[in-house]
Design a protein around this motif. Structure first.
Motif, mmCIF file in Angstrom:
data_model
loop_
_atom_site.group_PDB
_atom_site.id
_atom_site.type_symbol
_atom_site.label_atom_id
_atom_site.label_comp_id
_atom_site.label_asym_id
_atom_site.label_seq_id
_atom_site.Cartn_x
_atom_site.Cartn_y
_atom_site.Cartn_z
ATOM 1 N N ALA A 217 40.443 39.761 46.842
ATOM 2 C CA ALA A 217 38.538 40.759 46.216
ATOM 3 C C ALA A 217 37.638 40.411 47.155
ATOM 4 O O ALA A 217 36.827 40.480 47.551
ATOM 5 C CB ALA A 217 38.817 40.339 44.935
ATOM 6 N N ARG A 218 37.868 38.359 46.911
ATOM 7 C CA ARG A 218 36.671 37.926 47.726
ATOM 8 C C ARG A 218 36.839 37.805 49.032
ATOM 9 O O ARG A 218 35.180 38.102 49.979
ATOM 10 C CB ARG A 218 37.188 36.384 47.283
ATOM 11 N N LEU A 219 37.620 38.488 49.724
ATOM 12 C CA LEU A 219 37.570 38.332 51.914
ATOM 13 C C LEU A 219 37.048 39.974 51.812
ATOM 14 O O LEU A 219 36.447 40.404 52.717
ATOM 15 C CB LEU A 219 39.102 38.956 51.828
ATOM 16 N N PHE A 220 37.151 41.084 50.765
ATOM 17 C CA PHE A 220 36.779 42.511 50.687
ATOM 18 C C PHE A 220 35.208 41.598 51.083
ATOM 19 O O PHE A 220 34.141 43.182 50.596
ATOM 20 C CB PHE A 220 36.853 43.583 50.035
ATOM 21 N N GLU A 221 34.111 41.211 49.422
ATOM 22 C CA GLU A 221 32.837 40.982 49.980
ATOM 23 C C GLU A 221 32.349 40.714 51.484
ATOM 24 O O GLU A 221 31.288 40.145 51.341
ATOM 25 C CB GLU A 221 33.037 39.667 48.796
ATOM 26 N N LEU A 222 33.201 39.855 52.297
ATOM 27 C CA LEU A 222 33.086 39.638 53.428
ATOM 28 C C LEU A 222 32.612 40.083 54.648
ATOM 29 O O LEU A 222 32.164 40.211 55.586
ATOM 30 C CB LEU A 222 33.286 37.998 53.351
ATOM 31 N N PHE A 223 34.547 40.688 54.632
ATOM 32 C CA PHE A 223 34.441 41.704 55.537
ATOM 33 C C PHE A 223 35.139 43.095 55.227
ATOM 34 O O PHE A 223 36.274 43.147 54.131
ATOM 35 C CB PHE A 223 36.028 41.005 56.791
ATOM 36 N N PRO A 224 34.726 44.621 55.784
ATOM 37 C CA PRO A 224 34.628 45.517 55.886
ATOM 38 C C PRO A 224 36.648 45.629 55.830
ATOM 39 O O PRO A 224 37.502 45.140 56.794
ATOM 40 C CB PRO A 224 34.142 46.096 57.043
ATOM 41 N N ARG A 225 37.129 46.046 55.428
ATOM 42 C CA ARG A 225 38.226 46.891 55.235
ATOM 43 C C ARG A 225 39.231 47.347 56.583
ATOM 44 O O ARG A 225 40.414 47.154 56.548
ATOM 45 C CB ARG A 225 39.265 47.754 54.069
ATOM 46 N N ASP A 226 38.139 47.679 57.392
ATOM 47 C CA ASP A 226 39.113 48.348 58.123
ATOM 48 C C ASP A 226 38.793 47.141 59.725
ATOM 49 O O ASP A 226 39.253 47.354 60.409
ATOM 50 C CB ASP A 226 37.889 49.523 58.884
ATOM 51 N N GLN A 227 38.530 45.724 59.136
ATOM 52 C CA GLN A 227 38.784 44.238 59.447
ATOM 53 C C GLN A 227 39.896 43.616 59.362
ATOM 54 O O GLN A 227 39.809 42.647 60.251
ATOM 55 C CB GLN A 227 37.214 43.840 59.733
ATOM 56 N N VAL A 228 40.618 44.551 58.362
ATOM 57 C CA VAL A 228 42.041 43.825 57.552
ATOM 58 C C VAL A 228 42.875 44.352 57.204
ATOM 59 O O VAL A 228 43.548 45.381 57.348
ATOM 60 C CB VAL A 228 41.369 43.093 56.446
ATOM 61 N N LEU A 229 44.303 43.932 58.591
ATOM 62 C CA LEU A 229 45.127 44.252 57.601
ATOM 63 C C LEU A 229 46.550 43.440 57.513
ATOM 64 O O LEU A 229 46.569 42.928 57.785
ATOM 65 C CB LEU A 229 46.255 44.097 59.723
ATOM 66 N N PHE A 230 46.862 44.066 56.418
ATOM 67 C CA PHE A 230 47.847 43.377 55.490
ATOM 68 C C PHE A 230 49.629 43.542 55.810
ATOM 69 O O PHE A 230 49.986 45.304 56.266
ATOM 70 C CB PHE A 230 47.410 44.079 54.303
ATOM 71 N N LEU A 231 50.560 42.797 56.383
ATOM 72 C CA LEU A 231 51.641 43.475 56.769
ATOM 73 C C LEU A 231 52.678 42.202 55.217
ATOM 74 O O LEU A 231 51.709 41.655 54.938
ATOM 75 C CB LEU A 231 52.359 42.807 57.942
ATOM 76 N N LYS A 232 53.565 43.007 55.498
ATOM 77 C CA LYS A 232 54.604 42.063 53.992
ATOM 78 C C LYS A 232 55.470 40.869 55.464
ATOM 79 O O LYS A 232 55.865 41.683 56.100
ATOM 80 C CB LYS A 232 55.410 43.274 53.787
ATOM 81 N N ALA A 233 55.616 39.986 54.896
ATOM 82 C CA ALA A 233 57.388 38.943 55.275
ATOM 83 C C ALA A 233 58.344 39.776 55.334
ATOM 84 O O ALA A 233 59.203 39.198 56.998
ATOM 85 C CB ALA A 233 56.946 37.339 54.716
ATOM 86 N N ASP A 234 58.559 40.500 54.891
ATOM 87 C CA ASP A 234 60.316 41.305 54.466
ATOM 88 C C ASP A 234 60.032 41.909 55.561
ATOM 89 O O ASP A 234 60.970 42.429 56.368
ATOM 90 C CB ASP A 234 60.268 42.010 53.628
ATOM 91 N N ASP A 235 59.514 43.219 56.431
ATOM 92 C CA ASP A 235 59.564 43.814 57.306
ATOM 93 C C ASP A 235 59.684 42.856 58.728
ATOM 94 O O ASP A 235 59.947 44.036 59.580
ATOM 95 C CB ASP A 235 57.838 44.925 56.754
ATOM 96 N N LEU A 236 58.068 41.912 58.506
ATOM 97 C CA LEU A 236 58.457 41.378 60.016
ATOM 98 C C LEU A 236 60.288 40.989 60.283
ATOM 99 O O LEU A 236 60.329 40.773 61.197
ATOM 100 C CB LEU A 236 57.502 40.252 59.546
#
Length: 240
Positions: free
Chosen positions: A157-176
Motif C-alpha cells: 500500500a505504501r509502495l503504491f502511494e509512490l509508484f503507479p501500478r504499471d511500474q510494479v511486477l509481482f511474482l511468487k517465489a514458488d513459481d520461480l
C-alpha cells in the motif's frame, strides 16, 4: 538520466537471490557488482543532497542494457522507497512474494545461523517483537523483524502511494522455483526485453527450512497475517 532502471526491493527470504542469479544469465540485463547494494537504506547518506555517483559506481558499464539490482530490505526500511522515487520516478520494481509464515521462519533460521539471534522462534514472534521499539529507526530492525517484514499488504500500500501500478511486477517465489522460464519471460516483457533463453530450475540458499516449525507457531502467525493478506489480495489480486 539515472543509470538504474529496475530494483528488486523485496521481500527478504522470498527468492530474491535465486532471481538475481537467473537474471545474471539474461541477455540485455546488467546487474550490480554485488547482489545487495544497500544504498537507499543507508542512514549515513546525506539524503538532503545525496551523491548518486556513489550508488551508480556499483554498476559496470551497461552498453545499452537494462540496469538493475536487488536489495530486499528496501520495501521494509523506512524512507527507502521515497528515496528510490526521488532518484528515479520511472523506476521499475519487481516484488517477490512468499508465504509470510515460511518467510518468517526462514528469516529466523538465517539470523540464528549467522549469530545475531539466540532466542527460540516461538519467543521471537511473540514477546521478541518488543525489541523493535528499542531500535533505530524506531520500530524497525534489520535482523529481528521476522514478523514485521511479512506484512506485505501494508508495505505494498505504501509502495503504491509512490509508484503507479504499471511500474510494479509481482511474482511468487514458488513459481520461480518450479517454472523459471515463465517467470523470466514475464520479467523480460516487463523490462521491454526480448524473451530470455531457456533455463532450468536452480536452488540458491535452499535447505530443509520448514523442518522444526511448530504447528502452534504456524497457527499463531496465520492469525497475525490474516487481515494483511486480505489487504494484499485486494491491492494486487494475489492470494498467498
Amino acid at each position: 538520466m539515472p543509470r538504474v532502471d529496475f530494483i528488486i526491493p523485496g521481500f527478504q527470504k522470498a527468492g530474491t537471490t535465486a532471481l538475481f542469479d537467473h537474471l545474471g544469465d539474461v541477455p540485455g540485463v546488467a546487474l550490480s557488482k554485488v547482489k545487495e547494494v544497500h544504498f537507499f537504506d543507508d542512514e549515513g547518506v546525506d539524503w538532503a543532497c545525496p551523491d548518486y555517483s556513489v550508488y551508480e559506481a556499483q554498476f559496470a558499464p551497461a552498453d545499452g542494457a537494462v540496469v538493475g539490482e536487488a536489495t530486499p530490505i528496501y520495501l521494509y526500511w523506512p524512507n527507502a522507497l521515497e528515496r528510490i522515487a526521488a532518484y528515479n520516478p520511472a523506476m521499475r520494481l519487481i516484488i517477490m512474494l512468499r508465504d509470510p509464515v515460511e518467510r518468517a521462519w526462514s528469516h529466523w533460521r538465517m539470523e540464528t545461523s549467522r549469530g545475531p539471534e539466540r532466542e527460540p522462534f516461538s519467543w521471537c514472534i511473540r514477546q521478541g517483537r518488543q525489541r523493535l521499539f528499542a531500535s533505530e529507526p524506531w520500530g524497525h530492525h534489520r535482523e529481528f523483524s521476522y514478523v514485521e517484514r511479512g506484512f506485505y499488504g501494508e508495505q505494498v500500500a505504501r509502495l503504491f502511494e509512490l509508484f503507479p501500478r504499471d511500474q510494479v511486477l509481482f511474482l511468487k517465489a514458488d513459481d520461480l522455483r518450479t517454472d523459471p522460464n515463465t517467470v523470466l519471460g514475464l520479467i523480460c516483457s516487463f523490462l521491454g526485453l526480448p524473451p530470455p533463453p531457456p533455463t532450468a530450475p536452480r536452488a540458491v540458499h535452499v535447505g530443509q527450512e520448514m523442518v522444526g516449525l511448530a504447528p502452534a507457531d504456524v497457527a499463531y502467525l496465520q492469525g497475525v497475517y490474516a487481515h494483511d493478506l486480505t489487504r494484499l489480495k485486494d491491492l494486487t489480486g494475489i492470494a498467498l
